[in-house]
Design a protein around this motif. Structure first.
Motif, mmCIF file in Angstrom:
data_model
loop_
_atom_site.group_PDB
_atom_site.id
_atom_site.type_symbol
_atom_site.label_atom_id
_atom_site.label_comp_id
_atom_site.label_asym_id
_atom_site.label_seq_id
_atom_site.Cartn_x
_atom_site.Cartn_y
_atom_site.Cartn_z
ATOM 1 N N ARG A 197 -18.433 2.975 7.100
ATOM 2 C CA ARG A 197 -19.363 3.996 6.665
ATOM 3 C C ARG A 197 -18.128 4.746 7.276
ATOM 4 O O ARG A 197 -17.779 5.628 7.262
ATOM 5 N N ASP A 198 -17.283 3.657 7.934
ATOM 6 C CA ASP A 198 -16.350 4.994 8.084
ATOM 7 C C ASP A 198 -15.627 5.724 7.614
ATOM 8 O O ASP A 198 -14.722 4.850 6.094
ATOM 9 N N ILE A 199 -15.144 6.992 7.505
ATOM 10 C CA ILE A 199 -13.887 7.469 6.400
ATOM 11 C C ILE A 199 -12.733 7.433 6.862
ATOM 12 O O ILE A 199 -11.809 7.640 7.948
ATOM 13 N N HIS A 200 -11.687 6.368 5.923
ATOM 14 C CA HIS A 200 -10.820 6.144 6.605
ATOM 15 C C HIS A 200 -9.432 7.201 5.184
ATOM 16 O O HIS A 200 -9.827 6.879 3.916
ATOM 17 N N ALA A 201 -8.320 6.428 5.388
ATOM 18 C CA ALA A 201 -7.115 6.899 4.201
ATOM 19 C C ALA A 201 -6.003 5.653 4.977
ATOM 20 O O ALA A 201 -6.167 5.613 5.680
ATOM 21 N N CYS A 202 -4.899 5.132 3.834
ATOM 22 C CA CYS A 202 -3.512 5.174 4.151
ATOM 23 C C CYS A 202 -2.678 6.031 3.439
ATOM 24 O O CYS A 202 -2.559 6.308 1.882
ATOM 25 N N ARG A 203 -1.323 6.081 4.507
ATOM 26 C CA ARG A 203 -0.792 6.281 3.562
ATOM 27 C C ARG A 203 1.134 5.490 4.428
ATOM 28 O O ARG A 203 0.730 5.137 5.101
ATOM 29 N N GLY A 204 1.342 5.203 3.262
ATOM 30 C CA GLY A 204 2.231 3.702 2.866
ATOM 31 C C GLY A 204 3.425 3.689 3.037
ATOM 32 O O GLY A 204 3.664 4.837 1.936
ATOM 33 N N GLU A 205 5.268 3.490 4.126
ATOM 34 C CA GLU A 205 6.166 3.670 3.289
ATOM 35 C C GLU A 205 6.680 2.513 2.243
ATOM 36 O O GLU A 205 5.303 1.707 1.971
ATOM 37 N N LEU A 249 2.452 1.549 7.660
ATOM 38 C CA LEU A 249 1.584 1.915 7.642
ATOM 39 C C LEU A 249 0.609 2.788 8.631
ATOM 40 O O LEU A 249 0.332 2.499 8.981
ATOM 41 N N GLN A 250 0.524 4.112 8.099
ATOM 42 C CA GLN A 250 -0.381 5.127 8.768
ATOM 43 C C GLN A 250 -1.834 5.251 8.197
ATOM 44 O O GLN A 250 -2.244 5.294 7.085
ATOM 45 N N ILE A 309 0.629 -0.884 -0.485
ATOM 46 C CA ILE A 309 0.059 -0.188 -0.195
ATOM 47 C C ILE A 309 1.254 1.288 -0.047
ATOM 48 O O ILE A 309 1.829 1.359 1.197
ATOM 49 N N LYS A 310 0.765 1.977 -1.226
ATOM 50 C CA LYS A 310 1.181 3.444 -1.253
ATOM 51 C C LYS A 310 0.579 4.578 -0.281
ATOM 52 O O LYS A 310 0.668 5.131 0.501
ATOM 53 N N ASN A 334 -0.603 4.609 13.851
ATOM 54 C CA ASN A 334 0.824 4.020 13.238
ATOM 55 C C ASN A 334 1.074 2.444 12.936
ATOM 56 O O ASN A 334 0.990 1.634 14.773
ATOM 57 N N MET A 335 1.018 1.978 12.333
ATOM 58 C CA MET A 335 1.060 0.455 12.127
ATOM 59 C C MET A 335 2.716 -0.188 12.046
ATOM 60 O O MET A 335 3.247 0.294 11.146
ATOM 61 N N LEU A 336 2.709 -1.164 12.617
ATOM 62 C CA LEU A 336 4.281 -1.715 12.442
ATOM 63 C C LEU A 336 3.526 -3.454 11.995
ATOM 64 O O LEU A 336 2.314 -3.833 12.214
#
Length: 766
Positions: A56-64, A34-35, A13-14, A44-46
């Motif tokens: 219906r949760d609003i969500h986004a992801c930012r990954g290294e 992954l955030q 996931i980018k 902040n996921m490890l």
């Protein structure tokens, strides 16, 4: 399984922009960071973290870069039909908020099992996924349901309102949507809705709508040849001008220019644009590691019992004619490398290899000069190294390769060969050079004419130089295809040779498994090498040619499609079974010196599976299989589907017990099957003379002789670390047991064979 209602994937996931789903989503991170943002809260996921995203949760992801996650999505329609109470509930399954290992382990195990079942895709896979999915949902309800923490009505209304609008945009972005239309969905005035939307999303309604339209349009732009105007109209833009302006602002280039830059974009590039890449084959190794480290199987072993009676009183038997062994060393100049020479020397000393096999005989090191014998120091050096090994050189000269290198004219290459022949003659006695074997290969059917000419030229060169080496041919894979045209061309050319080939080499690479296994496929794979050998013999006979001695220089037991399958699939019993099938049928069978000597054969990578060493002196399973085979000596007194017994003298026996699994290598990532499927064999020995016997047992299974399992067990450390290499060199060895046994009349041996395991007994009367 309906891929739109239930979807489980292994992803890198980018970046995923804010959005919402009507169903449930779950993320289990295997590697990297992954955030995840959910309703404005950041997590902040490890590795080993898991998060469930409620509907219906609003969500986004930012990954290294280079992260890896299992993602499960369950659609709202499926939940409504099958388990509506889940939609009425909220869940808190978040390892960052609840670092409870025992509570979370089962939900993680079910996720990995669902993914594994989907990848294996056996018969009944859909039902098995559904069974695991319902277990997953039950676990959520029982352990993670939130009670007594209902959101306030205005919070629910705000959350559901913006989610409803985002859903509306995703469903209707290709149509004409006005601010008034969107506001009407929430019964708001356009002015109030505009402020409301920006307060929730941080950008205006029109900006967000254009973003969604452009995200879909850019995929069509580079993935099709449609006119820009058509793409604009299909994605909700009023005209090409409006589309171009919005596109230029978003991507910094006009649509036409952007398309030109990405015209040759691969699927990987598309995935990069879509911001989630998904290639499960390439990432299976990480899944295997995760499942092993976190003990994702809890079931008990299953035993498959069998009993065999052996009468060892027979005094006669057939001689066991095992094929000789040939070690692949790559290029002939590679013997100048110290690490490879150490591996070759050990193989010759401990495993008694007869032949050493060289490919890519380019002779770039040869200097074409008048005093070639004295100038070509490197040639002298590697011939000297080969002499020290005391193995017979088997050299492949690939005419197709040289035709490509020299642009269709072999004159320059033939000069190099002539210089090499001078060096060989000066360095060896006539008797020594007479052992060399040169295999002439034509891997491209377009090169048959120069193949025939070169064969005769090379024979003449050797005779002129006084070298009595053997000259043979490679039977290329293209000459063994079902189409008769290739066979006729190749064997027709060979029939025209004035001097028949003295030997022939061939490859034995079965095709990768199809998605669904069946008994016919397994039988074809079990006897693949034998059937190929018989086909070659029949073709020589059909074209009126003498059947020469045959050498299987490269081969494999089963073929996987990725390095994870190659590494994880333990195959000792398969190798042993194939070698016994080939006894008395081939002169020699080849094995690469190490996993680094890999080659692409007709579109198949062998990944060095049958290599003796991994790195340095770290031994691979095939090394120990050949050790076991060396212990089988003398006369063969019994040979069954899974047992071989030999006798040396009157009172010394060797019993090999094995149970090969011819199956899709992909299943090897399922540690439940690999570690729990046990074949139990009881061998009742009869006819032994009464007395005391010295008993030895050697166990060759994944736990003791499997390099992949050992490396995985210590965390897949860096192989450049000398301490890691030293550990693996000493840790990987078959289990051994020794005892004295008083035997009167009969004696029972009970053997538990693990997945593709091999057990060897030696019994000697004291």
């Amino acid at each position: 399984m309906n891929q739109t209602s239930i979807n489980i994937t292994l992803n890198s996931i980018k970046n995923i922009k804010p959005h919402t789903h009507s169903g449930l989503e779950c993320i289990l991170l295997l590697r990297g960071r992954l955030q995840v943002e959910i309703n404005g809260d950041l997590y902040n996921m490890l590795p080993d973290d898991i998060i469930l995203i409620n509907h219906r949760d609003i969500h986004a992801c930012r990954g290294e870069y280079n992260n890896l996650a299992i993602m499960l999505y369950i659609d709202e329609e499926f939940l409504k039909e099958e388990c509506g109470e889940v939609l009425k509930s909220s869940f808190c399954c978040n390892s960052i908020l609840q670092p409870d290992f025992d509570k979370l382990h089962e939900i993680k195990r079910l996720l990995t099992q669902m993914l594994l079942v989907q990848v294996k895709n056996e018969k009944g896979a859909n039902l098995e996924v559904y069974a695991l999915l319902f277990r997953f949902l039950v676990t959520l309800m029982q352990r993670f349901q939130v009670e007594g923490e209902r959101a306030l009505p205005e919070q629910i209304q705000g959350k559901e309102s913006i989610s409803r609008i985002l859903d509306y945009i995703q469903r209707n972005y290709a149509s004409t949507i006005t601010l008034t239309d969107a506001a009407g969905q929430l019964y708001m005035s356009p002015q109030y809705f505009s402020k409301y939307f920006k307060s929730k999303m941080g950008i205006s309604f029109l900006q967000y709508l254009n973003q969604v339209r452009l995200e879909h349009a850019v995929v069509s732009l580079i993935g099709s040849s449609k006119p820009v105007i058509k793409i604009a109209m299909e994605h909700g833009f009023a005209n090409a001008k409006a589309f171009s302006a919005a596109f230029q602002k978003q991507y910094g280039k006009a649509p036409g220019e952007y398309r030109k830059l990405h015209a040759q974009a691969s699927e990987d590039k598309k995935n990069e644009i879509e911001e989630i890449t998904s290639n499960i084959q390439d990432n299976l190794l990480e899944l295997v590691k995760y499942m092993k480290e976190h003990d994702m199987h809890q079931d008990m072993p299953t035993y498959s019992p069998d009993t065999v009676e052996l009468d060892l009183s027979k005094e006669t038997g057939q001689p066991l004619r095992k094929p000789e062994k040939m070690i692949g060393a790559g290029r002939i100049t590679d013997v100048l490398q110290s690490e490879l020479m150490e591996q070759l020397a050990e193989a010759g000393r401990q495993l008694h290899f007869e032949f050493i096999y060289f490919e890519d005989f380019d002779l770039e090191e040869v200097e074409v000069k008048q005093e070639a014998v004295y100038q070509n120091y490197i040639c002298h050096e590697y011939i000297h190294q080969i002499e020290k090994l005391q193995m017979i050189p088997y050299v492949q000269i690939d005419i197709s390769r040289q035709m490509d290198r020299y642009k269709g004219c072999l004159t320059a290459y033939e000069k190099r060969l002539s210089c090499f022949a001078d060096v060989l003659r000066s360095h060896n006695s006539r008797r020594a050079t007479g052992k060399w074997r040169f295999e002439i290969a034509c891997k491209n059917p377009d090169h048959l004419q120069p193949f025939g000419r070169f064969y005769h030229w090379f024979l003449g060169l050797l005779r002129e130089k006084g070298i009595d080496a053997h000259v043979g041919i490679l039977i290329p894979d293209w000459a063994l295809l079902p189409e008769k045209e290739g066979r006729q061309k190749f064997f027709g050319t060979v029939k025209e040779f004035q001097n028949a080939p003295e030997f022939a080499g061939f490859h034995g690479y079965p095709r990768p498994f199809t998605e669904q296994d069946n008994e016919r496929t397994k039988q074809q794979l079990k006897y693949f090498c034998v059937h190929r050998l018989e086909m070659i013999q029949a073709l020589f006979t059909e074209y009126g040619l003498f059947v020469p001695p045959l050498y299987m220089t490269r081969w494999n037991t089963l073929t996987g499609s990725g390095s994870a399958e190659a590494g994880a699939f333990f195959r000792s019993a398969l190798i042993f079974d194939n070698l016994l099938q080939l006894r008395g049928k081939v002169e020699a069978v080849g094995f690469p010196a190490s996993t680094y000597h890999t080659q692409r054969i007709e579109g198949i990578y062998d990944f060095g599976i049958l290599g003796l060493f991994w790195v340095k002196k770290v031994r691979r399973p095939v090394y120990f299989v050949l050790e076991a085979l060396n212990r089988l000596k003398g006369q063969m007194v019994f040979c069954g589907d899974s047992i071989m017994v030999t006798r040396e003298g009157m009172d010394e026996f060797c019993i090999a017990v094995y149970h090969p699994y011819y199956m899709n290598p992909l299943y090897s990532v399922d540690f439940y099957f690999v570690e729990h499927e046990i074949h139990q064999i009881t061998i009742l020995l009869q006819g032994l003379q009464s007395g005391t016997y010295r008993m030895k047992q050697f166990v060759f299974d994944q736990g003791s002789a499997g390099v992949f399992g050992r490396w995985l067990g210590v965390g897949m450390p860096d192989l450049n670390d000398p301490e890691v290499i030293d550990y693996l060199e000493h840790a990987i060895y078959p289990e051994c047991y020794f005892w004295n046994q008083e035997i009167t009349g009969s004696y029972s041996l009970r053997t538990n064979l693990t997945f593709n395991g091999l057990v060897l007994y030696t019994i000697k009367k004291q």
